[in-house]
Design an enzyme around this catalytic site. Structure first.
Site, PDB file in Angstrom:
ATOM      1  N   ASN A   9       0.869  -1.186   0.000  1.00  0.00           N
ATOM      2  CA  ASN A   9       0.000   0.000   0.000  1.00  0.00           C
ATOM      3  C   ASN A   9       0.901   1.229   0.000  1.00  0.00           C
ATOM      4  OD1 ASN A   9      -1.895   1.999   0.390  1.00  0.00           O
ATOM      5  ND2 ASN A   9      -2.341   1.446   2.510  1.00  0.00           N
ATOM      6  N   TRP A  10       1.019   1.857  -1.170  1.00  0.00           N
ATOM      7  CA  TRP A  10       1.929   2.996  -1.299  1.00  0.00           C
ATOM      8  C   TRP A  10       1.398   4.269  -0.645  1.00  0.00           C
ATOM      9  CZ3 TRP A  10       4.024   2.829  -7.048  1.00  0.00           C
ATOM     10  CH2 TRP A  10       4.906   1.749  -7.164  1.00  0.00           C
ATOM     11  N   LYS A  11       0.118   4.283  -0.313  1.00  0.00           N
ATOM     12  CA  LYS A  11      -0.495   5.481   0.284  1.00  0.00           C
ATOM     13  C   LYS A  11      -0.255   6.683  -0.636  1.00  0.00           C
ATOM     14  CE  LYS A  11      -0.171   3.294   4.758  1.00  0.00           C
ATOM     15  NZ  LYS A  11      -0.044   3.426   6.215  1.00  0.00           N
ATOM     16  N   HIS A  94      -9.472   1.163   4.860  1.00  0.00           N
ATOM     17  CA  HIS A  94      -8.206   1.311   5.596  1.00  0.00           C
ATOM     18  C   HIS A  94      -8.426   2.241   6.786  1.00  0.00           C
ATOM     19  CE1 HIS A  94      -4.044   2.379   6.504  1.00  0.00           C
ATOM     20  NE2 HIS A  94      -3.696   1.287   5.866  1.00  0.00           N
ATOM     21  N   GLU A  96      -6.819   4.616   7.923  1.00  0.00           N
ATOM     22  CA  GLU A  96      -6.597   6.035   7.623  1.00  0.00           C
ATOM     23  C   GLU A  96      -7.805   6.633   6.912  1.00  0.00           C
ATOM     24  OE1 GLU A  96      -1.845   5.150   7.414  1.00  0.00           O
ATOM     25  OE2 GLU A  96      -2.933   5.517   5.542  1.00  0.00           O
ATOM     26  N   GLU A 166      -5.149  -5.126  10.500  1.00  0.00           N
ATOM     27  CA  GLU A 166      -4.107  -4.123  10.749  1.00  0.00           C
ATOM     28  C   GLU A 166      -4.382  -3.426  12.076  1.00  0.00           C
ATOM     29  OE1 GLU A 166      -1.999  -2.497   6.970  1.00  0.00           O
ATOM     30  OE2 GLU A 166      -3.940  -1.535   7.133  1.00  0.00           O
ATOM     31  N   GLY A 172       2.737   2.155  10.803  1.00  0.00           N
ATOM     32  CA  GLY A 172       3.699   3.252  10.678  1.00  0.00           C
ATOM     33  C   GLY A 172       4.407   3.618  11.966  1.00  0.00           C
ATOM     34  N   SER A 212       3.622  -2.445  10.217  1.00  0.00           N
ATOM     35  CA  SER A 212       5.084  -2.469  10.348  1.00  0.00           C
ATOM     36  C   SER A 212       5.689  -3.818   9.945  1.00  0.00           C
ATOM     37  CB  SER A 212       5.506  -2.084  11.777  1.00  0.00           C
ATOM     38  OG  SER A 212       5.072  -0.768  12.082  1.00  0.00           O
ATOM     39  N   GLY A 233       2.958  -1.378   4.291  1.00  0.00           N
ATOM     40  CA  GLY A 233       2.980   0.066   4.070  1.00  0.00           C
ATOM     41  C   GLY A 233       4.347   0.563   3.668  1.00  0.00           C
ATOM     42  N   GLY A 234       5.064   1.187   4.608  1.00  0.00           N
ATOM     43  CA  GLY A 234       6.339   1.841   4.313  1.00  0.00           C
ATOM     44  C   GLY A 234       7.352   0.961   3.610  1.00  0.00           C
TER      45      GLY A 234
END
Length: 250
Positions: A9-11, A94, A96, A166, A172, A212, A233-234
């Site tokens: 997920n590049w956001k 998600h 967010e 999640e 994150g 993470s 994610g990251g």
């Protein structure tokens, strides 16, 4: 045997030229994996990512969509628009989106239904906050979110829904649920699905862990009995790191 699905997920990251370069570098590193590789990219990257990923084993997904087919919804993208350019996956609900953009269990359910109507594969996110976890409410929260997300679906649609567990406190932050905790929570989700739709359907549902995930912990997480890959994610923004996660068995 359920397939492992490793989705990035590049956001709100990566310009089109960066997406093209990333996929060109990633493709040879993951070409031999038996795991499903998905990149969920920003809208402006979708077309370029789809073109670049042709003739590779990398699938492309979106990070959100609206539940209406068309209309006066400035800034929104419909499932039909995604399907028109041959997007395969879409992330729905998600944390967010829930936190910053007022997504609710009701809108999540609407989106899941519309995704199936348009031949998209939904990745539905569920997860508890730190406060809910500390209050011992984890299982109640995530099973209720799952139940509401799947409400009104046909059994075969449920079986083809990907759930991404999640824990919000792990997104994150660098904190990760222990492999035992993550597996226990995912078992609770699977048990809830079995309670409603039967054990056979529940056994077929892919349930990922997200929060993470990185190259150093992917193997121990993904080798647990009920964890079917990850929503990353990251670490999905770095070719080397993401390829290590995809190839966690090696």
């Amino acid at each position: 045997m359920r397939k492992k699905v490793i989705a990035g997920n590049w956001k709100m990251n990566m310009l089109p030229n960066e997406a093209i370069r990333f996929i060109e570098e990633l493709a040879p590193k993951v070409k031999d994996t038996e795991n499903e590789v998905v990149l969920c990219v920003p809208y402006t990257d979708l077309f370029y990512a789809l073109l670049t990923a042709q003739n590779t084993n990398i699938k492309i997904g979106a990070q959100n969509m609206h539940y209406e087919e068309s209309g006066a919804y400035t800034g929104e993208i419909s499932a039909k628009m995604l399907k028109a350019i041959q997007v395969e996956y879409v992330i729905i609900g998600h944390s967010e989106r829930r936190q910053y953009f007022n997504e609710t269990d009701k809108t999540v359910n609407k989106k899941v239904k519309v995704a199936f109507e348009n031949g998209l594969k939904p990745i539905v996110c569920v997860g508890e906050t730190l406060e809910q976890r500390e209050a011992g409410q984890t299982e109640e929260i995530i099973t209720n979110q799952t139940r509401l997300a799947l409400e009104g679906l046909m059994p075969e649609q449920v079986e083809n829904t990907i759930i991404a567990y999640e824990p919000i406190w792990a997104i994150g932050t660098g904190k990760t649920a222990t492999k035992e905790d993550a597996n226990k929570s995912i078992q609770a989700i699977r048990n809830k699905i079995a309670e409603i739709y039967g054990q056979t359907i529940a056994n077929g549902v892919i349930i990922q862990y997200g929060g993470s995930v990185k190259g150093t912990n992917a193997k121990e997480l993904f080798e647990m009995s009920d964890i079917d890959g990850g929503l990353v994610g990251g670490a999905s923004l770095k070719v080397e790191e993401f390829s290590k996660i995809v190839q966690f068995e090696k």
